[in-house]
Scaffold this motif. Structure first.
Motif, short mmCIF file in Angstrom:
data_model
loop_
_atom_site.label_atom_id
_atom_site.label_comp_id
_atom_site.label_asym_id
_atom_site.label_seq_id
_atom_site.Cartn_x
_atom_site.Cartn_y
_atom_site.Cartn_z
N ASN A 29 -7.97 23.71 -67.38
CA ASN A 29 -7.19 24.85 -67.65
C ASN A 29 -5.77 24.71 -66.96
OD1 ASN A 29 -8.96 26.19 -69.34
ND2 ASN A 29 -9.71 27.43 -67.65
N GLN A 33 -2.24 23.90 -69.14
CA GLN A 33 -1.23 24.54 -69.16
C GLN A 33 0.04 23.85 -68.53
OE1 GLN A 33 -1.48 27.95 -66.05
NE2 GLN A 33 0.34 28.69 -66.49
N GLN A 37 3.71 23.35 -70.65
CA GLN A 37 4.89 23.66 -70.14
C GLN A 37 5.84 22.31 -69.87
OE1 GLN A 37 3.95 25.64 -66.44
NE2 GLN A 37 3.30 27.62 -67.44
#
Length: 145
Positions: A29, A33, A37
């Motif tokens: 996770n 992420q 980004q």
């Protein structure tokens, strides 16, 4: 080795595996992420230009053409899609297992049903029973609007 010792060993290994699976999901996770980004519009353009330049310089006429590159990109994207689907299925399986465990714990905590809980509850007569409309009813409602 005795049977009880084997059972304890298996239980311990299952606990270790569950902890490692949770850690792996947490790391995945965080990685996904950070990956999302990290791809700003400027970086996407720069990588596209650099990839196009490299593809143009490495392309040997007749051997590697645009169709081959498109085929390779399609293969790689399907590889990533299948990896994401596999990960999603693992997460869903773990969520289902967690829900089953929680339901078992609730059943154990509730204990045996009492005599009052065993009786069916009386339904109020004044309220109509709510139900989903049948397909024909739903289509009629939609067409009348």
């Amino acid at each position: 080795m005795k049977f009880g010792a084997l059972q304890r060993r298996v239980k311990r290994c299952e606990q270790v595996m569950a902890v490692r699976l949770g850690e792996t999901q947490d790391h995945w996770n965080v990685l996904s992420q950070v990956w999302r980004q990290g791809w700003s519009p400027l970086r996407i353009v720069v990588v596209g230009l650099a990839g196009g330049f490299i593809a143009g310089k490495l392309e040997v006429p007749g051997k590697v053409n645009g169709a081959r590159w498109l085929q390779m990109v399609g293969s790689v994207s399907s590889l990533f899609a299948s990896a994401q689907a596999a990960f999603a299925s693992v997460v869903a399986a773990q969520a289902a297992e967690t829900a089953d465990d929680a339901a078992d714990q609730v059943d154990e905590a509730a204990g045996p049903p009492s005599a009052a809980a065993a009786r069916p509850a009386a339904r109020p007569v004044a309220e109509p029973e709510l139900r989903e409309p049948r397909p024909a009813e739903a289509a009629t409602e939609m067409s009348e609007r």
